[in-house]
Design a protein around this motif. Structure first.
Motif, mmCIF file in Angstrom:
data_model
loop_
_atom_site.group_PDB
_atom_site.id
_atom_site.type_symbol
_atom_site.label_atom_id
_atom_site.label_comp_id
_atom_site.label_asym_id
_atom_site.label_seq_id
_atom_site.Cartn_x
_atom_site.Cartn_y
_atom_site.Cartn_z
ATOM 1 N N GLU A 1 -50.683 15.754 7.504
ATOM 2 C CA GLU A 1 -50.861 17.201 7.632
ATOM 3 C C GLU A 1 -51.206 17.599 9.060
ATOM 4 O OE1 GLU A 1 -53.740 18.552 4.861
ATOM 5 O OE2 GLU A 1 -52.531 18.098 3.079
ATOM 6 N N ASN A 2 -51.911 16.722 9.774
ATOM 7 C CA ASN A 2 -52.384 17.064 11.118
ATOM 8 C C ASN A 2 -51.416 16.657 12.221
ATOM 9 O OD1 ASN A 2 -54.747 18.142 10.102
ATOM 10 N ND2 ASN A 2 -55.858 16.201 10.227
ATOM 11 N N ASN A 3 -50.357 15.950 11.862
ATOM 12 C CA ASN A 3 -49.397 15.509 12.875
ATOM 13 C C ASN A 3 -47.994 15.941 12.489
ATOM 14 O OD1 ASN A 3 -50.881 13.699 14.881
ATOM 15 N ND2 ASN A 3 -51.582 12.879 12.926
ATOM 16 N N ALA A 4 -47.248 16.391 13.461
ATOM 17 C CA ALA A 4 -45.863 16.808 13.243
ATOM 18 C C ALA A 4 -45.062 16.453 14.480
ATOM 19 C CB ALA A 4 -45.799 18.313 12.978
ATOM 20 N N PRO A 5 -43.753 16.252 14.318
ATOM 21 C CA PRO A 5 -42.917 15.967 15.495
ATOM 22 C C PRO A 5 -42.990 17.102 16.501
ATOM 23 C CG PRO A 5 -41.714 15.567 13.453
ATOM 24 C CD PRO A 5 -42.974 16.255 13.077
ATOM 25 N N LEU A 6 -42.822 16.777 17.761
ATOM 26 C CA LEU A 6 -42.802 17.811 18.795
ATOM 27 C C LEU A 6 -41.624 18.756 18.570
ATOM 28 C CD1 LEU A 6 -43.592 15.520 21.852
ATOM 29 C CD2 LEU A 6 -45.103 17.255 20.878
ATOM 30 N N ASP B 1 -42.737 9.725 31.500
ATOM 31 C CA ASP B 1 -43.339 10.782 32.310
ATOM 32 C C ASP B 1 -44.779 11.059 31.907
ATOM 33 O OD1 ASP B 1 -40.977 11.174 33.724
ATOM 34 O OD2 ASP B 1 -40.191 12.560 32.215
ATOM 35 N N ARG B 2 -45.174 10.595 30.730
ATOM 36 C CA ARG B 2 -46.523 10.849 30.226
ATOM 37 C C ARG B 2 -46.895 9.734 29.247
ATOM 38 N NH1 ARG B 2 -45.743 12.010 25.073
ATOM 39 N NH2 ARG B 2 -43.821 13.050 24.402
ATOM 40 N N PRO B 3 -48.187 9.583 28.944
ATOM 41 C CA PRO B 3 -48.573 8.625 27.900
ATOM 42 C C PRO B 3 -48.052 9.071 26.532
ATOM 43 C CG PRO B 3 -50.457 9.221 29.276
ATOM 44 C CD PRO B 3 -49.356 10.171 29.624
ATOM 45 N N SER B 4 -47.807 8.118 25.657
ATOM 46 C CA SER B 4 -47.360 8.435 24.304
ATOM 47 C C SER B 4 -48.487 9.090 23.514
ATOM 48 C CB SER B 4 -46.900 7.166 23.584
ATOM 49 O OG SER B 4 -45.808 6.577 24.249
ATOM 50 N N ILE B 5 -48.111 9.957 22.576
ATOM 51 C CA ILE B 5 -49.078 10.624 21.701
ATOM 52 C C ILE B 5 -48.628 10.447 20.257
ATOM 53 C CG2 ILE B 5 -49.814 12.314 23.427
ATOM 54 C CD1 ILE B 5 -47.902 14.320 22.190
ATOM 55 N N ALA B 6 -49.518 10.771 19.309
ATOM 56 C CA ALA B 6 -49.211 10.556 17.895
ATOM 57 C C ALA B 6 -47.947 11.288 17.461
ATOM 58 C CB ALA B 6 -50.400 11.011 17.045
ATOM 59 N N ALA B 7 -47.712 12.479 18.013
ATOM 60 C CA ALA B 7 -46.539 13.275 17.623
ATOM 61 C C ALA B 7 -45.227 12.567 17.941
ATOM 62 C CB ALA B 7 -46.585 14.636 18.311
ATOM 63 N N ASP B 8 -45.247 11.624 18.890
ATOM 64 C CA ASP B 8 -44.023 10.895 19.221
ATOM 65 C C ASP B 8 -43.536 10.034 18.060
ATOM 66 O OD1 ASP B 8 -43.826 11.861 21.859
ATOM 67 O OD2 ASP B 8 -45.254 10.368 22.573
ATOM 68 N N TYR B 9 -44.436 9.694 17.150
ATOM 69 C CA TYR B 9 -44.100 8.810 16.036
ATOM 70 C C TYR B 9 -44.151 9.525 14.687
ATOM 71 C CZ TYR B 9 -45.451 5.757 19.877
ATOM 72 O OH TYR B 9 -45.565 5.174 21.113
ATOM 73 N N ALA B 10 -44.353 10.843 14.715
ATOM 74 C CA ALA B 10 -44.562 11.589 13.468
ATOM 75 C C ALA B 10 -43.290 11.748 12.645
ATOM 76 C CB ALA B 10 -45.154 12.973 13.779
ATOM 77 N N ASP B 11 -42.129 11.539 13.253
ATOM 78 C CA ASP B 11 -40.875 11.754 12.531
ATOM 79 C C ASP B 11 -40.315 10.458 11.950
ATOM 80 O OD1 ASP B 11 -38.968 13.541 11.574
ATOM 81 O OD2 ASP B 11 -37.565 13.074 13.182
ATOM 82 N N MET B 12 -41.120 9.411 11.928
ATOM 83 C CA MET B 12 -40.662 8.158 11.333
ATOM 84 C C MET B 12 -40.777 8.236 9.809
ATOM 85 S SD MET B 12 -42.100 5.159 13.840
ATOM 86 C CE MET B 12 -41.516 5.018 15.517
#
Length: 339
Positions: A35-40, A81-92
């Motif tokens: 619920e708290n994470n979604a793809p960018l 270009d930036r560190p990875s964040i949780a949203a980078d993996y939210a669409d798995m």
């Protein structure tokens, strides 16, 4: 003490405790994370071919040597270009009913991180040659070769993708080397790995423990002279295809040594190719060159340094360019590309 002697009650109590712990330790936190994470917003889902390629990536153990996570330390800045964040993996999502999503973040870097490989190296021709035998493009590579992802044909069929492998790496194989479906799927997956840009106005996480002194990537720092280390920039942006000796790979990537475009005193075409890519030699078997300048966000000073390195190396002797000249030409070719 009858409770401890009654195996049904003992097993039932243990099972109930396990179920409660599973609910509160695993299931509820997982649902909360969903619920708290979604793809960018700008994230592009994998297409069907790339999804199949991810399965090939996992099946061949690529995850054992390659990570897909940019840590928030300065040494990882070369990968994204930036560190990875949780949203980078939210669409798995789950692979299928019986298998959970494969974890591709990895645990070690025997090979380079692949988070942004689709941006850093967008040439399908390079990836196919590299998969056939990594030593073709990187002599020092310890990556295993995957020749079983390719086949040899004497007669081409419609849709066949030919891989231009130098003679010394063919091991006596005659005919055309063709990429199998699995190789094309794997390349489609690798090309899809691009770090998503954060929404406008969103602050980007900082890279920690920044290095002092010279930058490994040869990037320009405030107060530095305008002429950068062209050899280093060439290594980081061009060498994987055109090779350290500037001779390219016969039938795969053209040579810069003795190139008419490199030696031309008018640098417009050269700037155009670096910034926007080039596909004018497909009839000779050469693959399309990606837009290295745009993909890697090269500054005029960096492009000028690369060009001057190419113009004065490997026996080349051509007129050097200035960052100011390159800046004007970059604006010009950008305008042409949008028309």
């Amino acid at each position: 003490m009858d409770f401890f002697n009654n195996h049904k009650q003992l097993f039932g109590a243990a099972f109930l405790l396990f179920a409660i712990l599973t609910l509160f330790v695993c299931i509820i936190p997982a649902l909360n994370n969903e619920e708290n994470n979604a793809p960018l917003p700008n994230a592009i889902p994998l297409d069907e071919q790339a999804i199949l390629g991810k399965a090939v990536f996992v099946a061949n153990g690529c995850v054992a040597c390659h990570t897909q996570q940019v840590r928030n330390v300065d040494m990882d800045k070369v990968w994204g270009d930036r560190p990875s964040i949780a949203a980078d993996y939210a669409d798995m999502h789950r692979t299928d009913t019986w298998r959970n999503t494969a974890t591709v973040m990895g645990t070690e870097r025997t090979g380079p991180d692949l988070t942004n490989i689709g941006q850093r190296q967008s040439s399908a021709d390079w990836h196919l040659v590299h998969l056939y035998n990594p030593r073709i493009v990187v002599k020092e590579s310890i990556m295993p070769a995957y020749p079983f992802l390719f086949e040899v044909k004497n007669k081409l069929e419609e849709g066949d993708v030919v891989v231009n492998v130098p003679e010394e790496f063919r091991k006596g194989r005659k005919g055309k080397i063709i990429a199998r479906a699995e190789a094309l799927e794997l390349v489609a997956y690798l090309k899809a790995l691009k770090q998503t840009k954060l929404p406008d106005g969103t602050p980007e996480p900082d890279f920690l423990y920044k290095k002092s002194g010279d930058l490994a990537a040869g990037a320009l720092k405030k107060g530095e002279p305008k002429e950068l280390d062209g050899a280093r920039l060439y290594t980081n942006n061009c060498q994987s295809c055109h090779q350290g000796n500037g001779e390219g790979l016969k039938g795969a990537f053209p040579a810069l040594k003795g190139s008419k475009i490199v030696l031309d005193d008018n640098p417009e075409i050269m700037v155009d190719i670096i910034m926007n890519g080039y596909n004018g030699r497909a009839s000779e078997g050469y693959g399309a060159m990606p837009a290295v300048g745009i993909n890697n966000k090269l500054k005029p000073e960096e492009v000028a340094a690369i060009m001057n390195h190419e113009k004065t190396s490997w026996g080349n002797s051509a007129k050097k360019v200035t960052p100011e000249e390159v800046k004007k030409l970059m604006d010009l070719v950008k305008t042409k590309a949008t028309k």
